[in-house]
Write an enzyme that holds these catalytic residues in place. Structure first.
Site, PDB file in Angstrom:
ATOM      1  N   ASP A   1      -9.938  -7.321   7.393  1.00 38.54           N
ATOM      2  CA  ASP A   1      -8.784  -6.335   7.003  1.00 38.54           C
ATOM      3  C   ASP A   1      -9.218  -5.411   5.924  1.00 38.54           C
ATOM      4  O   ASP A   1      -9.302  -4.292   6.009  1.00 38.54           O
ATOM      5  CB  ASP A   1      -7.555  -7.002   6.750  1.00 38.54           C
ATOM      6  CG  ASP A   1      -6.462  -5.868   6.316  1.00 38.54           C
ATOM      7  OD1 ASP A   1      -6.299  -5.609   4.905  1.00 38.54           O
ATOM      8  OD2 ASP A   1      -5.726  -5.474   6.942  1.00 38.54           O
TER       9      ASP A   1
ATOM     10  N   LYS B   1      -4.959   1.573   8.372  1.00 33.66           N
ATOM     11  CA  LYS B   1      -6.028   0.887   9.184  1.00 33.66           C
ATOM     12  C   LYS B   1      -5.527  -0.733   8.994  1.00 33.66           C
ATOM     13  O   LYS B   1      -4.896  -0.944   8.073  1.00 33.66           O
ATOM     14  CB  LYS B   1      -7.377   1.097   8.454  1.00 33.66           C
ATOM     15  CG  LYS B   1      -7.506   1.151   7.039  1.00 33.66           C
ATOM     16  CD  LYS B   1      -7.042  -0.073   6.198  1.00 33.66           C
ATOM     17  CE  LYS B   1      -7.801  -1.554   6.654  1.00 33.66           C
ATOM     18  NZ  LYS B   1      -7.218  -2.673   5.922  1.00 33.66           N
TER      19      LYS B   1
ATOM     20  N   ILE C   1       0.841  -1.272  -0.088  1.00 37.83           N
ATOM     21  CA  ILE C   1       0.064  -0.036   0.087  1.00 37.83           C
ATOM     22  C   ILE C   1       0.726   1.309  -0.055  1.00 37.83           C
ATOM     23  O   ILE C   1       0.424   2.190  -0.677  1.00 37.83           O
ATOM     24  CB  ILE C   1      -0.933   0.002   1.174  1.00 37.83           C
ATOM     25  CG1 ILE C   1      -1.961   1.032   0.918  1.00 37.83           C
ATOM     26  CG2 ILE C   1      -0.376   0.416   2.606  1.00 37.83           C
ATOM     27  CD1 ILE C   1      -2.967   0.796  -0.458  1.00 37.83           C
TER      28      ILE C   1
HETATM   29  N1  LIG Z   1      -2.765  -4.424   0.277  1.00 33.53           N
HETATM   30  C1  LIG Z   1      -3.694  -3.526   0.129  1.00 33.53           C
HETATM   31  O1  LIG Z   1      -4.646  -3.276  -0.828  1.00 33.53           O
HETATM   32  C2  LIG Z   1      -4.039  -2.415   1.325  1.00 33.53           C
HETATM   33  C3  LIG Z   1      -3.490  -2.505   2.450  1.00 33.53           C
HETATM   34  N2  LIG Z   1      -3.941  -1.717   3.542  1.00 33.53           N
HETATM   35  C4  LIG Z   1      -3.259  -1.656   5.179  1.00 33.53           C
HETATM   36  O2  LIG Z   1      -1.926  -1.429   4.714  1.00 33.53           O
HETATM   37  C5  LIG Z   1      -1.006  -2.141   5.878  1.00 33.53           C
HETATM   38  C6  LIG Z   1       0.185  -2.867   5.162  1.00 33.53           C
HETATM   39  O3  LIG Z   1      -0.511  -3.710   3.945  1.00 33.53           O
HETATM   40  P1  LIG Z   1       0.340  -4.300   2.847  1.00 33.53           P
HETATM   41  O4  LIG Z   1       1.015  -3.002   2.474  1.00 33.53           O
HETATM   42  O5  LIG Z   1      -0.713  -4.543   2.042  1.00 33.53           O
HETATM   43  O6  LIG Z   1       1.301  -5.240   3.787  1.00 33.53           O
HETATM   44  P2  LIG Z   1       2.861  -5.611   3.027  1.00 33.53           P
HETATM   45  O7  LIG Z   1       3.009  -6.691   3.831  1.00 33.53           O
HETATM   46  O8  LIG Z   1       2.912  -5.677   1.649  1.00 33.53           O
HETATM   47  O9  LIG Z   1       3.667  -4.332   3.571  1.00 33.53           O
HETATM   48  C7  LIG Z   1       4.270  -4.223   4.836  1.00 33.53           C
HETATM   49  C8  LIG Z   1       5.591  -3.793   4.774  1.00 33.53           C
HETATM   50  O10 LIG Z   1       6.065  -3.390   6.132  1.00 33.53           O
HETATM   51  C9  LIG Z   1       7.428  -3.859   6.467  1.00 33.53           C
HETATM   52  N3  LIG Z   1       7.583  -4.096   7.835  1.00 33.53           N
HETATM   53  C10 LIG Z   1       6.986  -4.734   8.572  1.00 33.53           C
HETATM   54  N4  LIG Z   1       7.386  -4.800   9.805  1.00 33.53           N
HETATM   55  C11 LIG Z   1       8.208  -3.820   9.995  1.00 33.53           C
HETATM   56  C12 LIG Z   1       8.928  -2.772  10.657  1.00 33.53           C
HETATM   57  N5  LIG Z   1       8.953  -3.194  12.039  1.00 33.53           N
HETATM   58  N6  LIG Z   1       9.774  -1.733  10.563  1.00 33.53           N
HETATM   59  C13 LIG Z   1       9.788  -1.474   9.273  1.00 33.53           C
HETATM   60  N7  LIG Z   1       9.057  -2.130   8.274  1.00 33.53           N
HETATM   61  C14 LIG Z   1       8.357  -3.139   8.732  1.00 33.53           C
HETATM   62  C15 LIG Z   1       7.136  -4.896   5.618  1.00 33.53           C
HETATM   63  O11 LIG Z   1       8.726  -5.303   5.386  1.00 33.53           O
HETATM   64  C16 LIG Z   1       6.478  -4.697   4.349  1.00 33.53           C
HETATM   65  O12 LIG Z   1       7.362  -4.279   3.371  1.00 33.53           O
HETATM   66  C17 LIG Z   1      -2.114  -3.204   6.444  1.00 33.53           C
HETATM   67  O13 LIG Z   1      -2.522  -2.630   7.642  1.00 33.53           O
HETATM   68  C18 LIG Z   1      -3.236  -3.094   5.544  1.00 33.53           C
HETATM   69  O14 LIG Z   1      -4.565  -3.472   6.110  1.00 33.53           O
HETATM   70  C19 LIG Z   1      -4.622  -0.533   3.384  1.00 33.53           C
HETATM   71  C20 LIG Z   1      -5.288  -0.379   2.105  1.00 33.53           C
HETATM   72  C21 LIG Z   1      -5.188  -1.446   1.196  1.00 33.53           C
HETATM   73  O1  LIG Z   2      -7.541  -1.586   3.239  1.00 30.08           O
HETATM   74  C1  LIG Z   2      -7.823  -2.434   2.324  1.00 30.08           C
HETATM   75  O2  LIG Z   2      -8.444  -2.378   0.919  1.00 30.08           O
HETATM   76  C2  LIG Z   2      -8.484  -3.694   0.348  1.00 30.08           C
HETATM   77  C3  LIG Z   2      -8.166  -3.524  -1.118  1.00 30.08           C
HETATM   78  O3  LIG Z   2      -7.102  -2.961  -1.485  1.00 30.08           O
HETATM   79  C4  LIG Z   2      -9.505  -2.858  -1.650  1.00 30.08           C
HETATM   80  O4  LIG Z   2     -10.761  -3.174  -1.170  1.00 30.08           O
HETATM   81  C5  LIG Z   2      -7.310  -4.491   0.997  1.00 30.08           C
HETATM   82  O5  LIG Z   2      -7.709  -5.948   1.059  1.00 30.08           O
HETATM   83  C6  LIG Z   2      -7.326  -3.967   2.435  1.00 30.08           C
HETATM   84  O6  LIG Z   2      -6.072  -4.131   3.248  1.00 30.08           O
END
Ligand SMILES: NC(=O)C1=CN([C@@H]2O[C@H](COP(=O)(O)OP(=O)(O)OC[C@H]3O[C@@H](n4cnc5c(N)ncnc54)[C@H](O)[C@@H]3O)[C@@H](O)[C@H]2O)C=CC1
Ligand SMILES: O=C1O[C@@H]([C@H](O)CO)[C@H](O)[C@H]1O
Length: 308
Positions: free
Chosen positions: A168, A90, A14
């Site tokens: 999530d 979030k 993200i």
């Molecule tokens: N994947 C999606 O479509 C979306 C995700 N989110 C939210 O964003 C957050 C992250 O999700 P993603 O980006 O998908 O996960 P991800 O697993 O792709 O990214 C997480 C990153 O955090 C890093 N990380 C973990 N622990 C760390 C630490 N102690 N210090 C520094 N870096 C650290 C990891 O190496 C990784 O690069 C979650 O809370 C998720 O709910 C929000 C909107 C959309």
């Molecule tokens: O916040 C989030 O949005 C979805 C997705 O990116 C769009 O619905 C993802 O599963 C969740 O972490």
């Protein structure tokens, strides 16, 4: 006016997809450092940890957190203790108690904190809220169904304790519902369908209400394949309001309505900028409370294992 010098922790999906582009498109911010355990971010100083960023990195005024919810509390607390403003993806933390503690710490530190419920900034949300304000609510139906393999490829944390599983994405629908509906919501019952090799659900059915016994039903599905669906339908005495595509589309009695042209994350960072200017915070706990209550009262049904 000097830009807000911003650090970012967790340069994952993200952060790359949304945060960095939104930050770089807003002249009120300058991204100066990233702390991550994965690939580096081009054009800024990259550090291995938040501690290294705070101790040896360039000065920052604020930090955006895009790490998984597990362990995020300690990171945000560290940044607040260092006097930084914080923007937190979030769900804000792995537990409600942690998220509550950070609200207190931000207040004590006089820092601006934002729990970035990004779906609340979707283009149709404010127009929907304005329409609903004078209507008589009758029922709400939420369908939030997507493909975890598309949005969280290889992310084992989402299936571990604190990772929330289907909540999530589902918490985004709850963040919209708690923003649109006037009274506090509570969970009456929930059924959580948990793969027998996971700690968190892949699907859930939730029945909620408010003090006036508004009937609210939600179906969440994380293994929904290609025909993804992010819709909220609110039936009123005066007509039917429907949000689709996560709040990007708004229709009333089937007629498409005009919506904002600003993207979710551009609006998130514009809000953060305003909070810092106003020395204010916006750290709403209601969506996470509903998830916690769903886990409290939810019945568990074991389903077939999930493999990424
Ligand atoms: N994947 C999606 O479509 C979306 C995700 N989110 C939210 O964003 C957050 C992250 O999700 P993603 O980006 O998908 O996960 P991800 O697993 O792709 O990214 C997480 C990153 O955090 C890093 N990380 C973990 N622990 C760390 C630490 N102690 N210090 C520094 N870096 C650290 C990891 O190496 C990784 O690069 C979650 O809370 C998720 O709910 C929000 C909107 C959309
Ligand atoms: O916040 C989030 O949005 C979805 C997705 O990116 C769009 O619905 C993802 O599963 C969740 O972490």
């Amino acid at each position: 006016m000097q830009p807000i010098r911003l650090g970012l922790v967790g340069y994952g999906k993200i952060a790359q997809d949304q945060h960095v582009p939104a930050i770089r498109a807003n002249p009120a911010f300058e991204l100066v450092a990233v702390a991550t355990q994965g690939q580096p971010c081009a054009g800024v100083e990259n550090l291995q940890s938040l501690g290294e960023l705070l101790e040896n990195g360039p000065h920052v005024d604020a930090i955006a957190f895009c790490t998984p919810p597990q362990g995020r509390f300690g990171l945000v607390r560290q940044a607040l203790a260092a006097g930084k403003h914080v923007l937190v993806e979030k769900p804000p933390c792995a537990t409600l108690g942690e998220a509550m503690a950070l609200v207190d710490l931000a207040r004590e530190q006089g820092a601006s904190g934002l729990y970035a419920w990004h779906s609340r900034y979707a283009p149709g949300i404010e127009a929907a809220r304005d329409w609903l304000a004078s209507r008589t609510l009758q029922s709400v139906r939420i369908d939030w169904k997507e493909d975890v393999r598309k949005w969280h490829p290889g992310q084992a944390w989402i299936w571990q304790p604190g990772g929330l599983g289907v909540f999530d994405p589902g918490i985004n629908a709850l963040s919209i519902a708690t923003h649109l509906l006037p009274l506090a919501l509570f969970v009456e019952s929930a059924e959580l369908r948990v793969p027998d090799n996971c700690q968190s659900p892949i699907a859930a059915s939730i029945k909620m209400a408010d003090a006036r016994q508004l009937d609210i039903r939600a179906e969440f599905d994380f293994d929904h394949g290609h025909d993804e669906l992010w819709s909220i339908e609110i039936r009123c005495a005066e007509g039917v309001l429907r949000l689709d595509n996560g709040g990007a589309l708004l229709s009333i009695d089937g007629v498409r309505q005009a919506v904002s042209e600003e993207g979710e994350y551009a609006a998130v960072y514009r809000h953060f900028q305003q909070l810092i200017k106003d020395k204010a915070s916006d750290m709403d706990l209601q969506p996470l409370r509903l998830v916690a209550d769903s886990f409290f009262v939810g019945s568990r049904t074991l389903v077939e294992p999930f493999y990424d």
